[in-house]
Scaffold this motif. Structure first.
Motif, short mmCIF file in Angstrom:
data_model
loop_
_atom_site.label_atom_id
_atom_site.label_comp_id
_atom_site.label_asym_id
_atom_site.label_seq_id
_atom_site.Cartn_x
_atom_site.Cartn_y
_atom_site.Cartn_z
N GLN A 5 0.56 -1.00 0.13
CA GLN A 5 -0.62 0.12 -0.51
C GLN A 5 0.53 1.53 -0.22
O GLN A 5 0.35 2.15 -0.27
CB GLN A 5 -1.02 -0.05 0.81
CG GLN A 5 -1.85 -0.70 0.99
CD GLN A 5 -2.77 -1.26 2.48
OE1 GLN A 5 -2.08 -1.07 3.78
NE2 GLN A 5 -3.87 -1.13 3.09
N ILE A 6 2.33 1.12 0.66
CA ILE A 6 3.05 2.41 0.87
C ILE A 6 3.69 2.61 -0.65
O ILE A 6 3.64 3.87 -1.32
CB ILE A 6 3.92 2.03 1.65
CG1 ILE A 6 3.17 2.49 3.19
CG2 ILE A 6 5.05 2.90 1.40
CD1 ILE A 6 4.44 1.22 4.42
N ASP A 7 3.96 1.19 -1.52
CA ASP A 7 4.56 1.40 -2.61
C ASP A 7 3.61 2.52 -3.57
O ASP A 7 3.63 3.20 -4.26
CB ASP A 7 5.02 0.00 -3.37
CG ASP A 7 6.47 -0.09 -2.36
OD1 ASP A 7 6.59 -0.07 -2.04
OD2 ASP A 7 6.51 -1.54 -2.57
N ALA A 8 2.34 1.84 -3.76
CA ALA A 8 1.09 2.56 -4.46
C ALA A 8 1.09 4.08 -4.05
O ALA A 8 1.27 4.73 -5.43
CB ALA A 8 -0.15 1.53 -4.14
N ALA A 9 0.65 3.87 -2.85
CA ALA A 9 0.99 5.54 -2.86
C ALA A 9 2.20 6.30 -3.44
O ALA A 9 1.71 8.21 -3.76
CB ALA A 9 0.33 5.31 -1.03
N TYR A 10 3.14 5.84 -3.33
CA TYR A 10 4.39 6.38 -3.59
C TYR A 10 4.45 6.40 -5.42
O TYR A 10 4.37 7.79 -6.06
CB TYR A 10 5.61 6.43 -3.34
CG TYR A 10 5.78 6.94 -1.45
CD1 TYR A 10 5.85 8.11 -1.72
CD2 TYR A 10 5.67 6.14 -0.17
CE1 TYR A 10 6.44 8.93 -0.20
CE2 TYR A 10 5.71 6.93 0.80
CZ TYR A 10 6.55 8.69 1.12
OH TYR A 10 6.25 8.88 1.94
N LEU A 11 4.12 6.04 -5.94
CA LEU A 11 3.89 5.76 -7.15
C LEU A 11 2.67 6.45 -7.72
O LEU A 11 2.97 7.52 -8.20
CB LEU A 11 3.74 3.90 -7.25
CG LEU A 11 4.89 2.40 -7.67
CD1 LEU A 11 4.21 1.48 -8.00
CD2 LEU A 11 6.01 3.18 -7.99
N ASP A 12 1.65 6.59 -6.75
CA ASP A 12 0.45 7.79 -7.18
C ASP A 12 1.62 8.84 -7.21
O ASP A 12 0.65 10.23 -8.03
CB ASP A 12 -0.72 7.20 -6.30
CG ASP A 12 -1.36 6.57 -6.80
OD1 ASP A 12 -1.10 5.58 -8.04
OD2 ASP A 12 -2.16 5.69 -6.05
N MET A 13 2.16 9.13 -5.78
CA MET A 13 2.62 11.03 -5.97
C MET A 13 3.83 10.65 -7.28
O MET A 13 3.63 12.13 -7.69
CB MET A 13 3.23 10.56 -4.65
CG MET A 13 3.45 11.47 -4.42
SD MET A 13 4.31 12.05 -2.75
CE MET A 13 3.40 11.82 -1.77
N ALA A 14 4.29 9.77 -7.50
CA ALA A 14 5.33 9.81 -8.74
C ALA A 14 4.73 10.32 -9.92
O ALA A 14 4.77 10.99 -10.47
CB ALA A 14 6.09 9.14 -8.72
N GLU A 15 3.51 9.84 -10.04
CA GLU A 15 2.69 10.17 -11.65
C GLU A 15 2.17 11.87 -11.16
O GLU A 15 2.25 12.22 -12.00
CB GLU A 15 1.66 9.35 -11.60
CG GLU A 15 0.59 9.14 -12.50
CD GLU A 15 -0.40 8.52 -12.63
OE1 GLU A 15 -0.66 8.40 -13.71
OE2 GLU A 15 -0.48 7.50 -12.07
N ARG A 16 2.07 11.57 -10.10
CA ARG A 16 1.40 13.64 -10.10
C ARG A 16 2.67 14.26 -9.97
O ARG A 16 1.98 15.45 -10.43
CB ARG A 16 0.66 13.69 -8.75
CG ARG A 16 -0.60 12.98 -8.39
CD ARG A 16 -1.56 12.94 -7.36
NE ARG A 16 -0.62 13.19 -5.98
CZ ARG A 16 -0.89 11.97 -5.01
NH1 ARG A 16 -0.98 10.92 -5.47
NH2 ARG A 16 -0.07 12.04 -4.40
N ILE A 17 3.83 14.40 -9.90
CA ILE A 17 4.94 14.88 -9.65
C ILE A 17 4.82 14.88 -11.14
O ILE A 17 5.79 15.76 -11.72
CB ILE A 17 6.27 13.98 -9.09
CG1 ILE A 17 5.84 14.62 -8.05
CG2 ILE A 17 7.77 14.78 -9.04
CD1 ILE A 17 5.56 15.43 -7.03
#
Length: 143
Positions: A5-17
């Protein structure tokens, strides 16, 4: 929260960045999460003063673009050692994999490239995987 879940949240953040990129064809984002939890960000961009027209000339763009991973490593400074790096839209190229390994990054998490991109960048991705493995950097590729 699980690691997945942590990995998925940070991957989503990378997408927004990645939305910060001005590249009309490939928007790449990166999040470096230091061992102490601080977050650092990067996206692909041209050096200051570079004419915007360079984005439309693939050869000139590739020669000048600052990759998201390098941008994020510069932001992280000394906090990069032992960090986890999250990439969007796919894993790092061989040049960035070498930089991440040299910086002491412990783990790289990226979404798997679609089959077309995996084939197009096969040589780079294969070498990047080998560089990371040789350096003991954990690579996690998620669907």
């Amino acid at each position: 929260m699980t690691q997945q879940q942590i990995d998925a949240a940070y991957l989503d953040m990378a997408e927004r960045i990645s939305d910060n990129s001005e590249d009309p064809s490939t928007k790449t984002g990166c999040v470096v999460v230091a061992k102490h939890g601080r977050e650092f960000f990067g996206w692909n961009h041209l050096p200051p003063g570079t004419p915007a027209e360079v984005w439309n000339d693939r050869e000139a763009k590739y020669a000048r673009v600052v990759h998201a991973e390098i941008d994020a490593l510069m932001d992280a400074g000394l906090s990069r050692h032992g960090a986890t790096v999250y990439m969007h839209p796919w894993m790092p190229c061989e040049r960035c994999a070498a930089s991440l390994a040299s910086a002491g990054v412990a783990r790289v998490v990226a979404r798997k490239a679609d089959p077309e991109r995996e084939q197009r960048w096969a040589k780079s991705f294969t070498l990047a995987r080998q560089i990371l493995a040789d350096a003991g950097v954990e690579l996690v590729e998620v669907e």
